[in-house]
Motif scaffolding. Structure first.
Motif, PDB file in Angstrom:
ATOM      1  N   ARG A   9     -23.799 -23.355  -8.561  1.00  0.00           N
ATOM      2  CA  ARG A   9     -22.715 -23.489  -7.590  1.00  0.00           C
ATOM      3  C   ARG A   9     -21.740 -24.575  -8.007  1.00  0.00           C
ATOM      4  NH1 ARG A   9     -22.774 -22.433  -2.386  1.00  0.00           N
ATOM      5  NH2 ARG A   9     -20.543 -22.859  -2.686  1.00  0.00           N
ATOM      6  N   TYR A  35     -12.556 -14.225 -11.835  1.00  0.00           N
ATOM      7  CA  TYR A  35     -11.302 -14.858 -11.445  1.00  0.00           C
ATOM      8  C   TYR A  35     -11.442 -16.373 -11.575  1.00  0.00           C
ATOM      9  CZ  TYR A  35      -9.520 -10.560  -9.275  1.00  0.00           C
ATOM     10  OH  TYR A  35      -9.064  -9.285  -9.046  1.00  0.00           O
ATOM     11  N   GLN A  41      -4.567 -22.609  -4.798  1.00  0.00           N
ATOM     12  CA  GLN A  41      -3.946 -21.408  -5.356  1.00  0.00           C
ATOM     13  C   GLN A  41      -4.787 -20.177  -5.049  1.00  0.00           C
ATOM     14  OE1 GLN A  41      -0.902 -21.530  -6.925  1.00  0.00           O
ATOM     15  NE2 GLN A  41      -0.957 -23.681  -6.347  1.00  0.00           N
ATOM     16  N   GLY A  42      -4.171 -19.024  -5.253  1.00  0.00           N
ATOM     17  CA  GLY A  42      -4.928 -17.785  -5.140  1.00  0.00           C
ATOM     18  C   GLY A  42      -5.720 -17.528  -6.408  1.00  0.00           C
ATOM     19  N   PRO A  43      -6.709 -16.653  -6.324  1.00  0.00           N
ATOM     20  CA  PRO A  43      -7.495 -16.315  -7.516  1.00  0.00           C
ATOM     21  C   PRO A  43      -6.620 -15.674  -8.594  1.00  0.00           C
ATOM     22  CG  PRO A  43      -8.596 -15.566  -5.512  1.00  0.00           C
ATOM     23  CD  PRO A  43      -7.218 -15.982  -5.115  1.00  0.00           C
ATOM     24  N   PHE A 106     -16.956 -10.637  -3.257  1.00  0.00           N
ATOM     25  CA  PHE A 106     -16.925 -11.865  -4.033  1.00  0.00           C
ATOM     26  C   PHE A 106     -18.173 -12.715  -3.825  1.00  0.00           C
ATOM     27  CE2 PHE A 106     -12.715 -12.366  -5.943  1.00  0.00           C
ATOM     28  CZ  PHE A 106     -12.060 -11.283  -5.392  1.00  0.00           C
ATOM     29  N   GLY A 107     -18.562 -13.410  -4.879  1.00  0.00           N
ATOM     30  CA  GLY A 107     -19.556 -14.459  -4.763  1.00  0.00           C
ATOM     31  C   GLY A 107     -18.922 -15.746  -4.251  1.00  0.00           C
ATOM     32  N   GLN A 108     -19.772 -16.760  -4.057  1.00  0.00           N
ATOM     33  CA  GLN A 108     -19.284 -18.035  -3.520  1.00  0.00           C
ATOM     34  C   GLN A 108     -18.588 -18.886  -4.570  1.00  0.00           C
ATOM     35  OE1 GLN A 108     -23.151 -19.078  -1.401  1.00  0.00           O
ATOM     36  NE2 GLN A 108     -21.644 -19.662   0.139  1.00  0.00           N
TER      37      GLN A 108
ATOM     38  N   TYR B  36      -8.023 -10.534   2.372  1.00  0.00           N
ATOM     39  CA  TYR B  36      -9.274 -11.266   2.296  1.00  0.00           C
ATOM     40  C   TYR B  36      -9.116 -12.584   3.048  1.00  0.00           C
ATOM     41  CZ  TYR B  36     -11.198  -8.248  -1.364  1.00  0.00           C
ATOM     42  OH  TYR B  36     -11.695  -7.179  -2.074  1.00  0.00           O
ATOM     43  N   GLN B  38     -10.886 -16.602   3.365  1.00  0.00           N
ATOM     44  CA  GLN B  38     -11.759 -17.562   2.685  1.00  0.00           C
ATOM     45  C   GLN B  38     -11.976 -18.767   3.580  1.00  0.00           C
ATOM     46  OE1 GLN B  38     -10.235 -19.339  -1.005  1.00  0.00           O
ATOM     47  NE2 GLN B  38     -12.271 -19.185  -1.895  1.00  0.00           N
ATOM     48  N   ASN B  41     -15.556 -23.679   1.156  1.00  0.00           N
ATOM     49  CA  ASN B  41     -16.758 -23.598   0.326  1.00  0.00           C
ATOM     50  C   ASN B  41     -17.447 -22.245   0.402  1.00  0.00           C
ATOM     51  OD1 ASN B  41     -16.559 -26.348  -0.562  1.00  0.00           O
ATOM     52  ND2 ASN B  41     -17.306 -26.953   1.445  1.00  0.00           N
ATOM     53  N   ARG B  42     -16.670 -21.236   0.700  1.00  0.00           N
ATOM     54  CA  ARG B  42     -17.212 -19.873   0.746  1.00  0.00           C
ATOM     55  C   ARG B  42     -16.398 -18.966  -0.163  1.00  0.00           C
ATOM     56  NH1 ARG B  42     -19.661 -18.903   5.782  1.00  0.00           N
ATOM     57  NH2 ARG B  42     -20.142 -16.842   5.003  1.00  0.00           N
ATOM     58  N   GLY B  43     -16.996 -17.866  -0.535  1.00  0.00           N
ATOM     59  CA  GLY B  43     -16.264 -16.867  -1.307  1.00  0.00           C
ATOM     60  C   GLY B  43     -15.311 -16.098  -0.423  1.00  0.00           C
ATOM     61  N   LEU B  44     -14.503 -15.258  -1.040  1.00  0.00           N
ATOM     62  CA  LEU B  44     -13.564 -14.438  -0.289  1.00  0.00           C
ATOM     63  C   LEU B  44     -14.315 -13.310   0.425  1.00  0.00           C
ATOM     64  CD1 LEU B  44     -11.798 -15.757  -2.635  1.00  0.00           C
ATOM     65  CD2 LEU B  44     -10.220 -13.890  -2.196  1.00  0.00           C
ATOM     66  N   PHE B  46     -13.839  -9.697   2.466  1.00  0.00           N
ATOM     67  CA  PHE B  46     -12.946  -8.561   2.678  1.00  0.00           C
ATOM     68  C   PHE B  46     -12.697  -8.352   4.165  1.00  0.00           C
ATOM     69  CE2 PHE B  46     -11.100  -4.480   2.204  1.00  0.00           C
ATOM     70  CZ  PHE B  46     -11.711  -3.616   3.098  1.00  0.00           C
ATOM     71  N   LEU B  88      -8.237 -19.630   5.258  1.00  0.00           N
ATOM     72  CA  LEU B  88      -7.228 -19.322   4.242  1.00  0.00           C
ATOM     73  C   LEU B  88      -7.233 -17.810   4.026  1.00  0.00           C
ATOM     74  CD1 LEU B  88      -5.254 -20.405   2.097  1.00  0.00           C
ATOM     75  CD2 LEU B  88      -7.214 -20.819   0.613  1.00  0.00           C
ATOM     76  N   PHE B  90      -5.721 -14.349   2.093  1.00  0.00           N
ATOM     77  CA  PHE B  90      -5.102 -13.858   0.860  1.00  0.00           C
ATOM     78  C   PHE B  90      -4.792 -12.375   0.985  1.00  0.00           C
ATOM     79  CE2 PHE B  90      -5.502 -17.437  -1.912  1.00  0.00           C
ATOM     80  CZ  PHE B  90      -6.649 -18.117  -1.500  1.00  0.00           C
ATOM     81  N   LEU B 103      -7.414  -6.715  -8.840  1.00  0.00           N
ATOM     82  CA  LEU B 103      -6.557  -7.053  -7.722  1.00  0.00           C
ATOM     83  C   LEU B 103      -5.702  -8.252  -8.109  1.00  0.00           C
ATOM     84  CD1 LEU B 103      -9.151  -6.903  -4.816  1.00  0.00           C
ATOM     85  CD2 LEU B 103      -7.219  -5.363  -5.127  1.00  0.00           C
ATOM     86  N   PHE B 105      -3.629 -11.307  -6.486  1.00  0.00           N
ATOM     87  CA  PHE B 105      -3.627 -12.036  -5.230  1.00  0.00           C
ATOM     88  C   PHE B 105      -2.350 -12.847  -5.038  1.00  0.00           C
ATOM     89  CE2 PHE B 105      -7.851 -11.572  -3.431  1.00  0.00           C
ATOM     90  CZ  PHE B 105      -8.557 -11.049  -4.491  1.00  0.00           C
ATOM     91  N   LYS B 107      -0.763 -16.405  -3.206  1.00  0.00           N
ATOM     92  CA  LYS B 107      -1.235 -17.779  -3.300  1.00  0.00           C
ATOM     93  C   LYS B 107      -1.981 -18.229  -2.055  1.00  0.00           C
ATOM     94  CE  LYS B 107       3.062 -19.866  -1.622  1.00  0.00           C
ATOM     95  NZ  LYS B 107       4.162 -20.816  -1.910  1.00  0.00           N
TER      96      LYS B 107
END
Lengths: 115, 115
Positions: A9, A35, A41-43, A106-108, B36, B38, B41-44, B46, B88, B90, B103, B105, B107
């Motif tokens: 992580r 990503y 910023q965005g991914p 997505f993963g964390q 998405y 966010q 401290n977490r992933g995106l 859907f 946040l 996206f 994809l 994204f 910002k």
């Protein structure tokens, strides 16, 4: 597994060190994406696999970045001779098919800090 | 080239009021569009997607988005905001003639819902 799993992580690397980031996608998912997300910023797209084939690596910022998915499941993103500008969160995502209308999960992420 | 614009860095809204997070896109051919969210401290995660058909799509947590082809927009909406919606957001796009590729994204837009 239940979701996309990334490890570690958090990673702190000294400048010039090599690092390897691991992604376990959702079981059975064909597509896998990496990503890079800088702070605020965005991914940003790095690379894409369909099964074991790396179909698009146009987003890799330099030849220090290398990704593989040898058996079409787990993927590793390797960064050689890390630089401070490599500091970012690296996100992995997978989707069930290679069809464009399929959402990615997505993963964390792995937060890489290069000191 | 594909691109996504989220013109607002931050949107502030009071709890119970309607919210809109704006997104415009540029893509060759018809788009696949995604939202998405966010959390720290977490992933995106859907939220929803537009593929074809009805311009108003409904997604998770009471969110919906309206596709407008003439304005090349895909704004995210919710009739009544909750404090827990603060996160946040996206917007992302993929061209339909680019199946399997990444994809792209925006910002991101920070949504802040006050009680």
């Amino acid at each position: 597994g239940a979701g996309v799993s990334q490890s570690p992580r958090y990673k702190v690397a000294k400048r010039g060190q090599d690092v390897a980031l691991r992604c376990d996608p959702i079981s059975g998912h064909v597509s896998l994406f990496w990503y890079q997300q800088a702070l605020g910023q965005g991914p940003e797209f790095l690379t894409y696999f369909q099964n074991e084939a790396q179909l698009d690596k146009s987003g890799l910022p330099s030849d220090r970045f290398f990704a593989e998915r040898p058996e079409g499941s787990v993927s590793t993103l390797k960064i050689q001779r890390t630089q401070q500008e490599d500091s970012a969160v690296y996100l992995c995502a997978s989707s069930l098919t290679g069809v464009g209308n399929t959402e990615a999960f997505f993963g964390q992420g792995t937060r890489l800090t290069v000191v | 080239a594909q691109s996504v614009a989220q013109p607002e860095d931050q949107v502030n809204v009071a709890e119970g009021n309607p919210l809109t997070v704006k997104c415009t896109y540029s893509v060759s051919g018809n788009p696949y569009l995604f939202w998405y969210v966010q959390y720290p401290n977490r992933g995106l995660q859907f939220l929803l997607k537009y593929i074809t058909g009805d311009n108003l799509v409904k997604g998770s947590y009471g969110f919906e988005a309206e596709f407008n082809k003439s304005q090349t927009s895909f704004h995210l909406k919710k009739p009544s905001a909750l404090v827990s919606d603060s996160a946040l957001y996206f917007c992302a796009v993929r061209g339909t003639n680019q199946a399997g590729t990444a994809l792209i994204f925006g910002k991101g837009t920070t949504l802040s819902v006050s009680s």
